[in-house]
Design a protein around this motif. Structure first.
Motif, PDB file in Angstrom:
ATOM      1  N   THR A   1       3.221  -2.149  -2.619  1.00 44.40           N
ATOM      2  CA  THR A   1       4.447  -2.364  -1.821  1.00 44.40           C
ATOM      3  C   THR A   1       5.535  -1.343  -2.157  1.00 44.40           C
ATOM      4  O   THR A   1       6.342  -1.004  -1.304  1.00 44.40           O
ATOM      5  CB  THR A   1       5.055  -3.758  -2.045  1.00 44.40           C
ATOM      6  N   TYR A   2       5.538  -0.880  -3.416  1.00 45.15           N
ATOM      7  CA  TYR A   2       6.581   0.076  -3.803  1.00 45.15           C
ATOM      8  C   TYR A   2       6.440   1.380  -3.015  1.00 45.15           C
ATOM      9  O   TYR A   2       7.427   1.988  -2.620  1.00 45.15           O
ATOM     10  CB  TYR A   2       6.528   0.356  -5.308  1.00 45.15           C
ATOM     11  N   VAL A   3       5.190   1.777  -2.807  1.00 48.67           N
ATOM     12  CA  VAL A   3       4.922   3.010  -2.062  1.00 48.67           C
ATOM     13  C   VAL A   3       5.485   2.891  -0.642  1.00 48.67           C
ATOM     14  O   VAL A   3       6.011   3.860  -0.079  1.00 48.67           O
ATOM     15  CB  VAL A   3       3.395   3.277  -2.027  1.00 48.67           C
ATOM     16  N   LEU A   4       5.408   1.659  -0.098  1.00 55.67           N
ATOM     17  CA  LEU A   4       5.968   1.400   1.232  1.00 55.67           C
ATOM     18  C   LEU A   4       7.487   1.265   1.165  1.00 55.67           C
ATOM     19  O   LEU A   4       8.209   1.835   1.985  1.00 55.67           O
ATOM     20  CB  LEU A   4       5.354   0.119   1.812  1.00 55.67           C
ATOM     21  N   ALA A   5       7.956   0.508   0.175  1.00 51.57           N
ATOM     22  CA  ALA A   5       9.398   0.255   0.072  1.00 51.57           C
ATOM     23  C   ALA A   5      10.162   1.549  -0.195  1.00 51.57           C
ATOM     24  O   ALA A   5      11.291   1.719   0.261  1.00 51.57           O
ATOM     25  CB  ALA A   5       9.674  -0.781  -1.028  1.00 51.57           C
ATOM     26  N   PHE A   6       9.544   2.482  -0.935  1.00 54.61           N
ATOM     27  CA  PHE A   6      10.191   3.769  -1.216  1.00 54.61           C
ATOM     28  C   PHE A   6      10.150   4.697   0.000  1.00 54.61           C
ATOM     29  O   PHE A   6      10.740   5.778  -0.037  1.00 54.61           O
ATOM     30  CB  PHE A   6       9.498   4.482  -2.388  1.00 54.61           C
ATOM     31  N   GLY A   7       9.368   4.268   1.017  1.00 53.66           N
ATOM     32  CA  GLY A   7       9.275   5.101   2.217  1.00 53.66           C
ATOM     33  C   GLY A   7       8.309   6.270   2.081  1.00 53.66           C
ATOM     34  O   GLY A   7       8.302   7.185   2.908  1.00 53.66           O
ATOM     35  N   TRP A   8       7.480   6.257   1.041  1.00 52.50           N
ATOM     36  CA  TRP A   8       6.514   7.348   0.859  1.00 52.50           C
ATOM     37  C   TRP A   8       5.416   7.279   1.916  1.00 52.50           C
ATOM     38  O   TRP A   8       4.832   8.289   2.268  1.00 52.50           O
ATOM     39  CB  TRP A   8       5.903   7.280  -0.539  1.00 52.50           C
ATOM     40  N   LEU A   9       5.119   6.068   2.333  1.00 52.19           N
ATOM     41  CA  LEU A   9       4.200   5.871   3.456  1.00 52.19           C
ATOM     42  C   LEU A   9       4.917   5.014   4.485  1.00 52.19           C
ATOM     43  O   LEU A   9       5.707   4.133   4.117  1.00 52.19           O
ATOM     44  CB  LEU A   9       2.931   5.141   3.004  1.00 52.19           C
ATOM     45  N   ASP A  10       4.606   5.224   5.743  1.00 55.60           N
ATOM     46  CA  ASP A  10       5.200   4.433   6.810  1.00 55.60           C
ATOM     47  C   ASP A  10       4.412   3.123   6.938  1.00 55.60           C
ATOM     48  O   ASP A  10       3.199   3.139   7.182  1.00 55.60           O
ATOM     49  CB  ASP A  10       5.143   5.224   8.117  1.00 55.60           C
ATOM     50  N   VAL A  11       5.110   2.008   6.765  1.00 58.10           N
ATOM     51  CA  VAL A  11       4.423   0.711   6.763  1.00 58.10           C
ATOM     52  C   VAL A  11       3.706   0.461   8.085  1.00 58.10           C
ATOM     53  O   VAL A  11       2.615  -0.112   8.108  1.00 58.10           O
ATOM     54  CB  VAL A  11       5.389  -0.439   6.396  1.00 58.10           C
ATOM     55  N   ASN A  12       4.287   0.905   9.179  1.00 58.67           N
ATOM     56  CA  ASN A  12       3.645   0.671  10.477  1.00 58.67           C
ATOM     57  C   ASN A  12       2.328   1.449  10.600  1.00 58.67           C
ATOM     58  O   ASN A  12       1.351   0.939  11.150  1.00 58.67           O
ATOM     59  CB  ASN A  12       4.599   1.050  11.617  1.00 58.67           C
ATOM     60  N   GLU A  13       2.334   2.646  10.032  1.00 54.21           N
ATOM     61  CA  GLU A  13       1.083   3.420  10.047  1.00 54.21           C
ATOM     62  C   GLU A  13       0.026   2.760   9.168  1.00 54.21           C
ATOM     63  O   GLU A  13      -1.153   2.705   9.529  1.00 54.21           O
ATOM     64  CB  GLU A  13       1.339   4.855   9.578  1.00 54.21           C
ATOM     65  N   VAL A  14       0.452   2.244   8.024  1.00 59.41           N
ATOM     66  CA  VAL A  14      -0.482   1.579   7.116  1.00 59.41           C
ATOM     67  C   VAL A  14      -1.074   0.337   7.774  1.00 59.41           C
ATOM     68  O   VAL A  14      -2.295   0.116   7.743  1.00 59.41           O
ATOM     69  CB  VAL A  14       0.226   1.209   5.784  1.00 59.41           C
ATOM     70  N   VAL A  15      -0.210  -0.458   8.400  1.00 55.15           N
ATOM     71  CA  VAL A  15      -0.662  -1.684   9.069  1.00 55.15           C
ATOM     72  C   VAL A  15      -1.610  -1.342  10.218  1.00 55.15           C
ATOM     73  O   VAL A  15      -2.661  -1.973  10.388  1.00 55.15           O
ATOM     74  CB  VAL A  15       0.557  -2.498   9.561  1.00 55.15           C
ATOM     75  N   ALA A  16      -1.259  -0.313  10.987  1.00 54.56           N
ATOM     76  CA  ALA A  16      -2.122   0.090  12.106  1.00 54.56           C
ATOM     77  C   ALA A  16      -3.474   0.568  11.582  1.00 54.56           C
ATOM     78  O   ALA A  16      -4.521   0.261  12.155  1.00 54.56           O
ATOM     79  CB  ALA A  16      -1.436   1.187  12.929  1.00 54.56           C
ATOM     80  N   TRP A  17      -3.436   1.310  10.471  1.00 59.57           N
ATOM     81  CA  TRP A  17      -4.701   1.795   9.894  1.00 59.57           C
ATOM     82  C   TRP A  17      -5.569   0.614   9.448  1.00 59.57           C
ATOM     83  O   TRP A  17      -6.775   0.584   9.717  1.00 59.57           O
ATOM     84  CB  TRP A  17      -4.433   2.749   8.711  1.00 59.57           C
TER      85      TRP A  17
END
Lengths: 203, 203
Positions: free
Chosen positions: B135-151
């Motif tokens: 979650t930290y990787v997402l919360a820090f904005g390093w990955l886009d959560v929407n892209e991760v969820v779509a993947w």
């Protein structure tokens, strides 16, 4: 002399204050076994205790697990894992009470579990003792929470960690514990999607 | 025809309704891998994931653990345990960001972790993949959560369980997940008593 107030109670005697300072000194050095409670209506109470068990086993610490309300001979994932890990892992109940046909037997087994727990805790043979689903035994009134807390206060070895899991942890237990976490259900597949318990995940 | 409403959205086409009914049928039969999130400010997020890992290992299921922000070579209790259990357990981070001297490296390693995760998830070789501290990787904005969820929606094998841990799980991840638990701190020995992390319990 400066007053010391602990959990709303002022310590008066020099002895009390010395005991408290000694306690804090040990706590700060990480030299105190904790009473840990995992409660709440969400998932993860037993799982988190099993995770600590696994970590401790990774460090070759000695762990004893007593499950209070699980079927004694059930081959759940956790008991299979404990067998592979050579961790003493005992169920003492004859199943959750809501499926029990004979409540007196369930109660007798749970009380027997507490005797096993006391033996394990006072044996000084373990670094971690896990009392899984133990809160139910207290919440059902089968054991007096004040007596349990007093027994722990008097008999738990200083360095031993005791982990207690289950919903509805009584206030007196929370008061006595060092670390309390509430697992809160935010979203559950059974309620939102009708998913049943999953093998390897839930049991 | 009776309307079907899922998460506030009414399903219109026959196809949509059929897909939904098929989904529910599989869920009810316990034939769907879950996306599980353990979040919140309390203890037990990683521990509960490790507990599920242990249960699954007890049943000879195959588990892959990717730790996103832990020291790569650190010999924590969990990595020692995983080694004994012959579970693939990889840290990809160079330590928590708040102790990192080189944030770019930390970020690069976390992104590399996501590549490892995608490979593990799409490999169809595991029953459970754990993304610890993801979650930290997402919360820090390093990955886009929407892209991760779509993947995940497009690539997660149907029967695979994915467990994601860490504070501050983004709303889009919670929305996508099947099972979300918040670990809430009720009482913590560091804040109440100044106790430091305990070996075998916390790491």
């Amino acid at each position: 002399m400066e007053p010391i107030v602990v959990a709303g109670t002022q310590l008066h005697s020099t002895e009390e204050k010395q005991r408290y300072r000694e306690q804090v000194r040990k706590l700060r050095k990480g030299k105190k076994g904790l009473v840990i409670v995992n409660t709440g209506n969400g998932k993860g109470k037993t799982s988190a205790a099993l995770g600590v068990m696994t970590r401790a086993w990774g460090r070759d610490l000695k762990v004893r697990v007593i499950q209070f309300l699980k079927h004694e001979n059930a081959k759940f994932g956790e008991s299979r894992a404990a067998a592979k890990m050579e961790i003493e892992f005992g169920g003492t109940g004859d199943g959750f009470t809501w499926t029990s046909k004979d409540l007196d037997t369930t109660k007798a087994k749970a009380l027997h579990g507490w005797e096993l727990a006391k033996t394990a805790i006072s044996s000084n043979q373990y670094q971690i003792v896990i009392l899984d689903e133990f809160t139910y035994v207290l919440a059902f009134g089968w054991l007096d929470v004040n007596e349990v807390v007093a027994w722990l206060a008097a008999n738990k070895p200083e360095l031993l960690h005791v982990i207690i899991t289950g919903r509805d942890a009584p206030a007196a237990l929370i008061e006595h514990a060092d670390l309390v976490t509430e697992m809160r259900e935010i979203k559950h597949p059974f309620t939102t999607q009708g998913i049943r318990a999953q093998i390897g995940i839930d049991f």
